[in-house]
Design a protein around this motif. Sequence first.
Motif, mmCIF file in Angstrom:
data_model
loop_
_atom_site.group_PDB
_atom_site.id
_atom_site.type_symbol
_atom_site.label_atom_id
_atom_site.label_comp_id
_atom_site.label_asym_id
_atom_site.label_seq_id
_atom_site.Cartn_x
_atom_site.Cartn_y
_atom_site.Cartn_z
ATOM 1 N N SER A 1 0.768 -1.374 -0.457
ATOM 2 C CA SER A 1 -0.529 0.012 -0.109
ATOM 3 C C SER A 1 0.925 1.053 -0.173
ATOM 4 N N ASP A 2 0.299 2.258 -0.466
ATOM 5 C CA ASP A 2 1.031 3.473 -0.201
ATOM 6 C C ASP A 2 1.832 4.078 1.282
ATOM 7 N N PHE A 3 0.691 3.763 1.863
ATOM 8 C CA PHE A 3 1.258 4.023 3.631
ATOM 9 C C PHE A 3 0.623 2.771 4.426
ATOM 10 N N ARG A 4 1.197 2.422 5.379
ATOM 11 C CA ARG A 4 0.640 1.864 6.663
ATOM 12 C C ARG A 4 0.561 2.967 7.522
ATOM 13 N N LEU A 5 -0.853 2.950 8.581
ATOM 14 C CA LEU A 5 -0.794 4.397 9.071
ATOM 15 C C LEU A 5 -1.142 3.019 10.193
ATOM 16 N N MET A 6 -0.847 4.010 11.468
ATOM 17 C CA MET A 6 -1.358 3.127 13.247
ATOM 18 C C MET A 6 -1.844 4.253 13.834
ATOM 19 N N ALA B 1 1.399 8.282 11.718
ATOM 20 C CA ALA B 1 0.470 7.511 12.614
ATOM 21 C C ALA B 1 -0.414 9.239 13.137
ATOM 22 N N SER B 2 -1.047 9.020 13.464
ATOM 23 C CA SER B 2 -2.642 9.701 13.692
ATOM 24 C C SER B 2 -3.202 8.863 14.585
ATOM 25 N N VAL C 1 -3.554 2.826 3.655
ATOM 26 C CA VAL C 1 -4.342 3.941 3.852
ATOM 27 C C VAL C 1 -3.113 4.685 1.916
ATOM 28 N N ARG C 2 -3.603 5.163 1.682
ATOM 29 C CA ARG C 2 -3.303 6.261 0.800
ATOM 30 C C ARG C 2 -3.722 8.259 1.378
ATOM 31 N N LEU C 3 -3.366 9.341 0.796
ATOM 32 C CA LEU C 3 -3.291 10.169 1.200
ATOM 33 C C LEU C 3 -3.575 11.110 -0.440
ATOM 34 N N LEU D 1 -11.613 4.416 9.608
ATOM 35 C CA LEU D 1 -10.429 4.168 8.489
ATOM 36 C C LEU D 1 -10.860 2.695 8.806
ATOM 37 N N VAL D 2 -10.640 1.719 9.844
ATOM 38 C CA VAL D 2 -10.338 0.882 10.724
ATOM 39 C C VAL D 2 -11.578 0.039 10.297
ATOM 40 N N PRO D 3 -11.359 -1.088 8.685
ATOM 41 C CA PRO D 3 -12.546 -1.728 8.655
ATOM 42 C C PRO D 3 -13.038 -2.435 9.416
ATOM 43 N N LEU D 4 -14.220 -2.974 9.351
ATOM 44 C CA LEU D 4 -14.412 -4.196 10.802
ATOM 45 C C LEU D 4 -13.743 -5.606 10.296
ATOM 46 N N GLY D 5 -13.949 -5.953 9.609
ATOM 47 C CA GLY D 5 -13.487 -7.344 9.451
ATOM 48 C C GLY D 5 -11.400 -7.079 9.104
ATOM 49 N N ALA D 6 -11.062 -6.259 9.483
ATOM 50 C CA ALA D 6 -9.855 -5.957 10.211
ATOM 51 C C ALA D 6 -9.246 -6.218 11.034
ATOM 52 N N PHE D 7 -8.776 -7.142 11.589
ATOM 53 C CA PHE D 7 -8.687 -7.650 13.157
ATOM 54 C C PHE D 7 -7.594 -8.960 12.771
ATOM 55 N N ALA D 8 -7.472 -9.238 14.381
ATOM 56 C CA ALA D 8 -5.929 -10.194 14.270
ATOM 57 C C ALA D 8 -6.484 -11.578 14.155
ATOM 58 N N ASP D 9 -5.562 -12.219 13.805
ATOM 59 C CA ASP D 9 -6.241 -13.755 13.472
ATOM 60 C C ASP D 9 -5.798 -14.322 15.246
ATOM 61 N N GLU D 10 -6.900 -15.839 15.056
ATOM 62 C CA GLU D 10 -7.080 -15.619 16.631
ATOM 63 C C GLU D 10 -7.466 -15.074 18.097
ATOM 64 N N ALA D 11 -7.141 -13.812 17.529
ATOM 65 C CA ALA D 11 -8.390 -12.785 18.460
ATOM 66 C C ALA D 11 -8.646 -11.837 18.152
ATOM 67 N N ARG D 12 -9.073 -11.596 17.367
ATOM 68 C CA ARG D 12 -10.449 -10.188 16.845
ATOM 69 C C ARG D 12 -10.082 -8.684 17.392
#
Length: 744
Positions: free
Chosen positions: A625-630, A706-707, A735-737, A715-726
Amino acid sequence: MSSKRIAVYTKPAGGLDALKASLAAMQEQNIVAKGFATMRNANQPEGFDCPGCAWPDRNHHSSFEFCENGVKAVAAEATAHRVTREFFARHTVNALMQQDDYTLESHGRLTEPMRYDAASDRYVPISWPEAFATVAQHLNALPDPDQAVFYTSGRTSNEAAFLYQLFIREFGTNNLPDCSNMCHEPSGAGMKPQIGVGKGTVTLDDFTRADAIFIFGQNPGTNHPRMLAELRDAARRGCRIVVFNPLKERGLERFSDPKNPLELMGGETKLASHYYQPAIGGDLAVAKGIIKAVLEAGAEDVPFIAEHCEGFGDFRSNVLAENWSAIEASSGLTHAQIQEAAQIYMQSRATIVTWGMGITQHKHSVATIQMLVNLLLVRGNIGKPGAGACPVRGHSNVQGDRTMGIYEKPSDAFLDKLGAAFDFEPPRKHGFDVVAAIEAMLAGNAKVFFAMGGNFAAATPDTERTWDALRACDLTVHVTTKLNRSHLVHGKAALILPCLGRTEIDMQASGPQGVTVEDSMSMVHISQGMNPPASPDLMSEPAIVAHLAAATLPQSKTRWLWLIEDYRRIRDRIEAVVDGFMHFNERLRAPGGFYLGNSARERRWVTANGRASFMTHALPIIPKSDFRLMTVRSHDQYNTTVYGLDDRYRGVYGHRRVCFINREDLARQGLKAGEWVDITSVWDDGERTAKRFLLVEYDIPDGCLASYFPETNALVPLGAFADEARTPASKSVPVRLSRSAELA
């Protein structure tokens, strides 16, 4: 409040500025005299537990067992400002929705129960009996108890949490999502099958004995500042502090102790002996690389591994076969940097590894935590003085709530003891975690949402979908001390139930009561308020739960209202159900309480095979991706509670909609610091955009941004979660700007 500006902060963390900020917080809440008197009782044997973080107390007889953020938390609770029925008469819910989170919090303490009136779009008063009857009516009208969701915040006491989970299970469901689902769920999910416990294995005493402390994905200067005093003392005696964090954080670099007069005059302590900046999500590769260096040097603890561990052979082969170029690419660090860190680790006789939410909020977070535990196991650094695993949790009783049974997947052993103690058959079907609860509300499979504290609408991912989910409910209920966003994102019917704060006297039939909490290192101690309640119409959390249970479950065999007459009765029931709480009331008499114990610390491995396990994991594949956002906290906030609009250590004043980016990425994108951009995340179900963020040049690796949350939770999709821990993957959002079309 400061004017809007960006100005590099050159001072150490803490120091005189921390004292100034503490005083300003009390002045803002109009409680300077009361504030000083209250803070003297913070984290004291006969006082109250700080409602902020879960960092343990070093000296229970010190008069200064608090920090800047603790002062802000206490000032916000002890504030002189009030939110009365007259306030709600002046403001519609729609008008309040236009206010930012800081403004909402600043209105002050809620004073009486309120219900939402759709006709006027306002909250109006309701009596406590009517409120309980309303909730009971909605719950009992459900065709299936699993259509109710009961959320829990980490500030809930042990007594309230135990009664709460008991009520919910007597009602007939295990739908007990909690804030752990959004923060340290991966710590428990990773550690428990590996070493038999899901909690940290160290105590504060180990920080005085460690030769090295490795810190991953953590910012104690903002999130738990009292940890800085431990790091300061460790650094001064020669302990090497090795930091892995994409952002340069002042609270990990330099510290001036606010309670040390000499340091207030200009002295400071260098904390990190080595500071490495891996790429976002690169920590698993870092840990695996250090282990590879240890194995290549033949520096593993062979006797410990032979006596206590399994799976080492296959694990060793996998690590040694890993290509150094792949480790460098995945970690964002060079081979030389990883070797340097490994040399420190190999020279250390006892090492603590700590981590925070910078580790837990990724798709591969469970694997990363297991690799950190592998790192400890390979040199026998669990179960000896000065060494061990230290997941540093946030809210003051988030760990205790889990101990009390706030968990959507309870063990059969716990349910057996609970059912036997209260003469009912608990439900066995696993319940909803946070993500599943939102999905159920969206699908119409959950109709009632009840929150014991917290700010669910602001804390959760995928803001638009979460708000749609809450608004689809027939009833939303929030037990709370102050107004927040969740009270405005309501169901068709809605209630606000105001409760006592941690600083306030809890008077019940037998007299003033104390509640208990468990800190991040498994110490359990009592908390007793000392201020008069903000309003005579407030109830304690245990009392709210008991009255709600009595109204909802008229056939229950549990003597709900009798239990809250004296909280020692609740603790007697906890003793009968929860392991480790024998002689609960007696052990609380010791200053500082008592230690629950930890099997892994004793090298007793409560695992399927009775041994600690090396867990083998491949390097994660991170999509391009263009960037990784934390997402991160500002220094002027705690979780979703915003105390102000400054982020002193990062040099941000008067702003919250900012995006940290490095100089080279600005140039590559044809952008400049000070421009306004929109941030767009991409997922398999479409794009999400958060608009108008100020670009701030910062020391952060290439391709990383970071933001602050909650502004970027959308921006955090509901389906984007940790394997085994959710756990939502809020620390690694692709993300992109783009330049913002909206005016600043």
